[in-house]
Design an enzyme around this catalytic site. Sequence first.
Site, mmCIF file in Angstrom:
data_model
loop_
_atom_site.group_PDB
_atom_site.id
_atom_site.type_symbol
_atom_site.label_atom_id
_atom_site.label_comp_id
_atom_site.label_asym_id
_atom_site.label_seq_id
_atom_site.Cartn_x
_atom_site.Cartn_y
_atom_site.Cartn_z
ATOM 1 C CB CYS A 41 -1.087 0.080 1.362
ATOM 2 S SG CYS A 41 -2.155 -1.317 1.305
ATOM 3 N NE ARG A 72 4.568 1.596 -0.450
ATOM 4 C CZ ARG A 72 5.586 1.316 0.361
ATOM 5 N NH1 ARG A 72 6.915 1.552 -0.224
ATOM 6 N NH2 ARG A 72 5.469 0.822 1.537
ATOM 7 C CD1 TRP A 84 -0.694 -6.136 -3.620
ATOM 8 C CD2 TRP A 84 -0.807 -6.926 -1.482
ATOM 9 N NE1 TRP A 84 -0.254 -7.429 -3.399
ATOM 10 C CE2 TRP A 84 -0.294 -8.020 -2.164
ATOM 11 C CE3 TRP A 84 -0.764 -6.768 0.070
ATOM 12 C CZ2 TRP A 84 -0.066 -9.055 -1.748
ATOM 13 C CZ3 TRP A 84 -0.517 -8.281 0.461
ATOM 14 C CH2 TRP A 84 -0.340 -9.372 -0.394
ATOM 15 C CG ASN A 91 1.923 0.615 3.980
ATOM 16 O OD1 ASN A 91 3.368 1.208 3.984
ATOM 17 N ND2 ASN A 91 1.467 -0.341 3.711
ATOM 18 N N GLY A 92 -0.153 -1.026 6.084
ATOM 19 C CA GLY A 92 0.393 -1.954 7.332
ATOM 20 C C GLY A 92 -0.895 -2.980 7.832
ATOM 21 C CD GLU A 114 15.541 -12.712 -10.736
ATOM 22 O OE1 GLU A 114 15.167 -13.380 -9.822
ATOM 23 O OE2 GLU A 114 15.088 -11.610 -11.020
ATOM 24 C CE LYS A 171 12.179 -10.424 -12.398
ATOM 25 N NZ LYS A 171 12.963 -10.619 -11.360
ATOM 26 C CD GLU A 196 8.674 -11.350 -10.322
ATOM 27 O OE1 GLU A 196 8.662 -10.655 -9.105
ATOM 28 O OE2 GLU A 196 9.628 -11.128 -11.058
ATOM 29 C CG HIS A 208 17.413 -36.469 -9.324
ATOM 30 N ND1 HIS A 208 17.656 -37.871 -8.996
ATOM 31 C CD2 HIS A 208 18.881 -35.881 -9.351
ATOM 32 C CE1 HIS A 208 18.971 -38.081 -9.055
ATOM 33 N NE2 HIS A 208 19.590 -36.997 -9.444
ATOM 34 C CE LYS A 229 10.923 -2.765 -7.480
ATOM 35 N NZ LYS A 229 11.319 -3.894 -8.012
#
Length: 612
Positions: A2, A27, A73, A99-100, A485, A489, A492, A508, A607
């Site tokens: 947020c 955010r 968010w 925010n929180g 990574e 990417k 996401e 395996h 983010k």
Amino acid sequence: MCGIVAYIGPQQAFPILIKGLKRLEYRGYDSAGIAIFNGGLKVFKKKGKVQELEAHALEASKESTIGIGHTRWATHGAPDDINAHPHCSGNGRLTLVHNGIIENYALLKTALEKEGHTFKSETDTEVLVHLIEEIQKRDNLPVEEAVRIALTRVVGAYAIVVMDSKEPDKLVAARKASPLVIGVGEDEFFLASDATPIIEHTRTVVYLNDEEIAVVRRSGDMKIKTIDNEVQAPFIHELDMKIEMLEKGGFDYFMLKEIYEQPATIADCMRGRVNAAEGLIRLGGMEDHINRIAQAKRFIVAACGTSWHSGLIGEYLFEDLARIPVEVEYASELRYRNPIITEDDVVIAISQSGETADTLAALELAKEKGAMIYGIVNVVGSSIARITDAGSYIHAGPEIGVASTKAFTGQVTLLTMMALILAEKRGTISKSYFRQLASELAIIPKKVQKVLEYDEQIKYIASEIKDKPNALYLGRGYNFPVALEGALKLKEISYIHAEGYPAAEMKHGPIALIDEQMPVIVIATNKSAYDKIASNIQEVKARKGLVIAVITEGDKVISKMADYTIEIPDTEEPLTPLLSVIPLQLLSYHIAVMRGCNVDQPRNLAKSVTVE
Ligand code: G6P
């Protein structure tokens, strides 16, 4: 997550708040809202992005020189208009953005319901504003005092701004474990979750500390105290950020701009730190603590997401070059599993935002146990940067695309410098190898530039595999974390299921998934395990998998086995991740664009993850 923003001063608040919210959209972008005051309180809220809020309020009169805004968010309650912030008190006097997370909101809510409060939304935030109202009403208190008392009853994390319509010449803000920056202008204040909405108005800022409350007034007066009522002297910082850093500069997406910035951001990370001609590397943050760091029995890296992947590369670097044992931990696991951390350990936190709640909490735990904590952070003045004993900024500039790119290469560059400094100090590599690595590192930005020149070819490969439902990424040694990574990417931003695996582990399990529908992206640039990785590629080809190999320029063997190849310039093996990750960033970028995805704001992500 947020984002919150607020303004008080002589200018029109609404456009400042809208622009600020757009800067903070990374955010969270589930809903947005703004409250302003002009004789009466006006609240605009809308599900979706800030743009939708702007359209929703288009026709309305928005005259006001005070206001608060929020981009959400969702944590408690669906992302809809009702749950959007700002939230109002029952009597309509107070409005608040938050925010929180208020962890004890259910208990508080039950108590308030007994007092006759009713709630419109499902949010924890609405409970907080009702609690402030209740305290204010009972003793007819000024809003800042009611906020202070309310916060002593709250368990959880918050950055809040409160507006009282009976006193529209002031705003009250407070924080604990969620960031809040106050921009100080001429008789005006800009409050925000980070400095990006502030920078175009003023460079002078104050970072609020945990459990501090600020009251800012139209007169230009600012007072800060703790929730225990102790007056604090504000500590003024000057921001070092350029406005162009926050714009797309001709690119379609921030992510693409940030990928292309990497030759410059890696160079910035090394500026004044690497002197290849004289074979010198120095990091100011390490200097005062070099003995403790170099004598550590163990490094523990705590991070999340992409930063965790760069931590894994750090493990290879520290162990290979400096011979220091390393454990790389997801911060969320580290903090909840009763870990063994001692005074002989150095805990290294890696974080782009410097605000990730789990990483912060893991650091607090490490501090309690007496370990030294070192931060590798991008955002200057962020919470992690401020609680660590020492640290180094990566100087990548603001990263706005939700999928991290330039922060990753900045973190890996920084870790490489740290490993080299420690290797030299501990005498674990020869002087000539140190010099060789230092001079190769110094020219890495040019080599990154060269990889970027293969963009058209990478775009073509993207067009060939964009409709596949899955992808497998393989790498060995230094390039195993790069495979992780690359897979992250892709999932996401394009929503294609992807997995990263150590190439040899494929046998395996994942090999069972391989058929002609499965693109397998192999990072085949290692010299140390070249034959082994060539065999892994043969195993994929034998099962009709489609191989896309990242190879070293001039490769004659793997280039013939793979269906598609992308070349990177030759370099020393410990430095290959800085080059091999670039084609993987571009590949996922192009696939996501071709699939019509919003690359900068992928669904459900944010983010800066300030919830645990
Ligand atoms: C989120 C972001 C990732 C990031 C991770 C850790 O998941 O979407 O890009 O890698 O958080 O964030 P940090 O700011 O601590 O590096």
